[in-house]
Design a protein around this motif. Sequence first.
Motif, PDB file in Angstrom:
ATOM      1  N   GLU A   9       0.828  -1.214   0.000  1.00 60.30           N
ATOM      2  CA  GLU A   9       0.000   0.000   0.000  1.00 60.30           C
ATOM      3  C   GLU A   9       0.867   1.271   0.000  1.00 60.30           C
ATOM      4  OE1 GLU A   9      -2.703  -0.419   3.281  1.00 60.30           O
ATOM      5  OE2 GLU A   9      -3.965  -1.862   2.210  1.00 60.30           O
ATOM      6  N   LEU A  10       1.873   1.247  -0.841  1.00 62.09           N
ATOM      7  CA  LEU A  10       2.770   2.388  -0.965  1.00 62.09           C
ATOM      8  C   LEU A  10       2.282   3.323  -2.073  1.00 62.09           C
ATOM      9  CD1 LEU A  10       6.186   0.519  -0.765  1.00 62.09           C
ATOM     10  CD2 LEU A  10       5.134   1.926   1.023  1.00 62.09           C
ATOM     11  N   PRO A  11       2.314   4.624  -1.843  1.00 65.30           N
ATOM     12  CA  PRO A  11       1.937   5.559  -2.906  1.00 65.30           C
ATOM     13  C   PRO A  11       2.843   5.374  -4.122  1.00 65.30           C
ATOM     14  CG  PRO A  11       2.154   6.696  -0.796  1.00 65.30           C
ATOM     15  CD  PRO A  11       2.721   5.324  -0.602  1.00 65.30           C
ATOM     16  N   HIS A  12       2.244   5.443  -5.306  1.00 63.74           N
ATOM     17  CA  HIS A  12       3.058   5.277  -6.516  1.00 63.74           C
ATOM     18  C   HIS A  12       2.334   5.878  -7.722  1.00 63.74           C
ATOM     19  CE1 HIS A  12       0.496   2.023  -8.180  1.00 63.74           C
ATOM     20  NE2 HIS A  12       0.338   1.670  -6.922  1.00 63.74           N
ATOM     21  N   PRO A  13       3.106   6.379  -8.680  1.00 67.37           N
ATOM     22  CA  PRO A  13       2.497   6.844  -9.926  1.00 67.37           C
ATOM     23  C   PRO A  13       1.901   5.659 -10.694  1.00 67.37           C
ATOM     24  CG  PRO A  13       4.797   7.558  -9.717  1.00 67.37           C
ATOM     25  CD  PRO A  13       4.560   6.497  -8.688  1.00 67.37           C
ATOM     26  N   SER A  14       1.201   5.955 -11.755  1.00 67.01           N
ATOM     27  CA  SER A  14       0.740   4.888 -12.639  1.00 67.01           C
ATOM     28  C   SER A  14       1.959   4.183 -13.241  1.00 67.01           C
ATOM     29  CB  SER A  14      -0.130   5.464 -13.759  1.00 67.01           C
ATOM     30  OG  SER A  14      -1.301   6.049 -13.228  1.00 67.01           O
ATOM     31  N   VAL A  15       1.789   2.919 -13.549  1.00 62.22           N
ATOM     32  CA  VAL A  15       2.871   2.121 -14.122  1.00 62.22           C
ATOM     33  C   VAL A  15       2.425   1.571 -15.468  1.00 62.22           C
ATOM     34  CG1 VAL A  15       4.245   0.020 -13.880  1.00 62.22           C
ATOM     35  CG2 VAL A  15       3.895   1.516 -11.896  1.00 62.22           C
ATOM     36  N   ARG A  16       3.249   1.826 -16.476  1.00 58.10           N
ATOM     37  CA  ARG A  16       2.983   1.264 -17.805  1.00 58.10           C
ATOM     38  C   ARG A  16       4.096   0.291 -18.159  1.00 58.10           C
ATOM     39  NH1 ARG A  16       2.236   5.735 -21.120  1.00 58.10           N
ATOM     40  NH2 ARG A  16       0.001   5.512 -20.746  1.00 58.10           N
ATOM     41  N   PHE A  17       3.728  -0.975 -18.351  1.00 58.42           N
ATOM     42  CA  PHE A  17       4.677  -1.972 -18.830  1.00 58.42           C
ATOM     43  C   PHE A  17       4.666  -1.962 -20.356  1.00 58.42           C
ATOM     44  CE2 PHE A  17       3.162  -3.660 -14.746  1.00 58.42           C
ATOM     45  CZ  PHE A  17       4.357  -3.917 -14.102  1.00 58.42           C
ATOM     46  N   LEU A  18       5.846  -2.058 -20.934  1.00 60.62           N
ATOM     47  CA  LEU A  18       5.941  -2.274 -22.368  1.00 60.62           C
ATOM     48  C   LEU A  18       6.843  -3.479 -22.588  1.00 60.62           C
ATOM     49  CD1 LEU A  18       6.273   0.305 -25.219  1.00 60.62           C
ATOM     50  CD2 LEU A  18       7.636  -1.794 -25.237  1.00 60.62           C
ATOM     51  N   PHE A  19       6.243  -4.551 -23.108  1.00 60.81           N
ATOM     52  CA  PHE A  19       6.965  -5.782 -23.399  1.00 60.81           C
ATOM     53  C   PHE A  19       7.163  -5.863 -24.915  1.00 60.81           C
ATOM     54  CE2 PHE A  19       4.125  -6.937 -19.720  1.00 60.81           C
ATOM     55  CZ  PHE A  19       5.109  -6.930 -18.746  1.00 60.81           C
ATOM     56  N   ASN A  20       8.416  -5.921 -25.354  1.00 62.39           N
ATOM     57  CA  ASN A  20       8.671  -6.025 -26.788  1.00 62.39           C
ATOM     58  C   ASN A  20       9.513  -7.251 -27.107  1.00 62.39           C
ATOM     59  OD1 ASN A  20      10.831  -4.533 -25.476  1.00 62.39           O
ATOM     60  ND2 ASN A  20      11.650  -4.059 -27.492  1.00 62.39           N
ATOM     61  N   GLY A  21       9.311  -7.775 -28.302  1.00 65.43           N
ATOM     62  CA  GLY A  21       9.958  -9.025 -28.693  1.00 65.43           C
ATOM     63  C   GLY A  21      10.944  -8.888 -29.829  1.00 65.43           C
ATOM     64  N   ASP A  22      11.569  -7.700 -29.957  1.00 61.19           N
ATOM     65  CA  ASP A  22      12.511  -7.506 -31.063  1.00 61.19           C
ATOM     66  C   ASP A  22      13.758  -6.730 -30.650  1.00 61.19           C
ATOM     67  OD1 ASP A  22      11.254  -5.077 -30.647  1.00 61.19           O
ATOM     68  OD2 ASP A  22      10.894  -4.658 -32.774  1.00 61.19           O
ATOM     69  N   GLU A  23      14.010  -6.621 -29.360  1.00 61.67           N
ATOM     70  CA  GLU A  23      15.141  -5.800 -28.886  1.00 61.67           C
ATOM     71  C   GLU A  23      16.478  -6.357 -29.346  1.00 61.67           C
ATOM     72  OE1 GLU A  23      18.411  -4.313 -26.457  1.00 61.67           O
ATOM     73  OE2 GLU A  23      17.719  -6.398 -26.578  1.00 61.67           O
ATOM     74  N   GLU A  24      16.619  -7.672 -29.345  1.00 62.00           N
ATOM     75  CA  GLU A  24      17.903  -8.270 -29.682  1.00 62.00           C
ATOM     76  C   GLU A  24      18.285  -8.075 -31.144  1.00 62.00           C
ATOM     77  OE1 GLU A  24      19.940  -9.123 -27.626  1.00 62.00           O
ATOM     78  OE2 GLU A  24      19.026  -9.970 -25.837  1.00 62.00           O
ATOM     79  N   ILE A  25      17.336  -7.668 -31.975  1.00 64.92           N
ATOM     80  CA  ILE A  25      17.632  -7.435 -33.391  1.00 64.92           C
ATOM     81  C   ILE A  25      17.434  -5.967 -33.751  1.00 64.92           C
ATOM     82  CG2 ILE A  25      17.256  -9.786 -34.160  1.00 64.92           C
ATOM     83  CD1 ILE A  25      14.408  -9.055 -34.899  1.00 64.92           C
ATOM     84  N   GLY A  26      17.475  -5.086 -32.734  1.00 65.43           N
ATOM     85  CA  GLY A  26      17.460  -3.657 -33.002  1.00 65.43           C
ATOM     86  C   GLY A  26      16.141  -2.947 -32.811  1.00 65.43           C
ATOM     87  N   SER A  27      15.117  -3.658 -32.340  1.00 69.96           N
ATOM     88  CA  SER A  27      13.797  -3.063 -32.077  1.00 69.96           C
ATOM     89  C   SER A  27      13.187  -2.381 -33.304  1.00 69.96           C
ATOM     90  CB  SER A  27      13.883  -2.070 -30.907  1.00 69.96           C
ATOM     91  OG  SER A  27      14.424  -2.685 -29.772  1.00 69.96           O
TER      92      SER A  27
END
Length: 377
Positions: A132-150
Motif C-alpha cells: 500500500e505504498l503511494p506510486h504513480p501509474s505504471v505502464r509496462f511495455l513488453f517487446n519481442g525484437d530488442e535483440e535485433i534492433g527493435s
Amino acid sequence: MLITDWTRQALPAMLGDLKAVVELETHSYDKAMLVKGLRTIRGRAVELLGTPDEEVLHDGGQYGDICELTYQGTAPGTVLMLSHYDTVWPTGTLAGWPFTVVEGKATGPGVFDMKTGLVQAIWALRGLRELELPHPSVRFLFNGDEEIGSPASREHIEAASEGALATLVFEASMDGALKTARKGVGLFNVSVTGVEAHAGLDPYAGASAIHALAEIVTTLAGAGSRERGTTLNVGLISGGTGRNVAAGRASCGVDVRVTDPAEMGRIDDIFAELRVSDPRVSISATGEWNRPPMIPNPPSQRLFKEAQEVAAEFGWLVDEVAVGGASDGNFVSALGRPVLDGMGAVGDGAHARHEHVLVEHIPERTALTIGLINALA
C-alpha cells in the motif's frame, strides 16, 4: 512490513515465474514462440496485478508483438517499465540447457538477458500494491525484437516514454551497477563486385572482389578510435565461388559502436568514401545507425541520484557504469527524457552459455525498483 522483507518472502514465487518464462523459448526470429511467450507473460501479469486499466497490443509484423499494460497509480504521473522478452537463443536450446538453480545461481537461455528483469518489474508493482505504498501509474511495455534492433517497437517505445516521470529499463545490471551511458550502434554492409577470371590460366584478367574487400577491411579496422570510444568490428565476411577463381563478389557485415554522437558523421563519411587500388572493382556500402548513443542527460542524472538515495535508505551502495552494449534505453535518452537502465538482474554471461543470475540479488533489485517508484510518487 519492510520492503525488503516482502521481496524476500516473494522470492520463491518469483523464481517460479522465472522458470516459466525461461522455459518459454522466445528467439527473436521465431514468431510463433514469441506470440506464445507474450501471451503467457501477459497472462501472468494479469494474474498478479489484475486487469489493466489500459491495454494496447501493437502488431510487430514478422517480429514479436508489443504489449502495453497500464495500471493506475495513487499519485500523479506515469513510470514506463521496459522489458524485452525475446532472446538470442534459437528454439531448441532449452533441451540441452534447461532452467536450473544450483548453488545460488539460476541459469538457462535468456535468464540474465533479460527475463529475470522482466519478472522483477512485474513483481515490483505487486509489492507496491500489497504494501500500500503511494506510486504513480505504471505502464509496462513488453517487446519481442530488442535483440535485433527493435525495428517494430522503437516508435512505440518513444511514444510511451513521452511525458513519463521515468523510464526504467530492466536489462541486466553490470555487477549491480546501474547503466547510465551506452554506446550508439551502427549496422553496415559493404558489397564488392569484381571481375571473375581463371586464377591460373588468366590471372591478370580478373579483379578479385575478395582481395579488394581485404583492403576495405583493413581500412575499416583502422578507423576506430580508442580515445573517442569508437570501435568497428567486421564480424561477417563472404565471397567467391572457387579457390581457382578471381572472386566476382564479396561482402562483409560491420558493427560500429560510438560514444560521441559526432563520430556518427565521421563513420558515415568513411563508408561513403571507401576506395580500393583496382579501379575495376565497384563498392556499395549500405546500413544505418540502429541506436543513438545513450548519454546521461540532466533528467537521467537526477533519476540516478534518486535511485542512489533510495538504495542508501536500504543500506546499499549503487554505482553507475557506462557500457558498450546498447538497449531500448538509448532511444529514450536521445529524446532528452529521464531513463535509468540496468534495473534487472545481477549475474553474468549475456549471450553466452554461462549466462546466469545470482538468486540472492533478486529480492534486492526488486526492492530497489519498489523504493524508486515510491519515491517518484
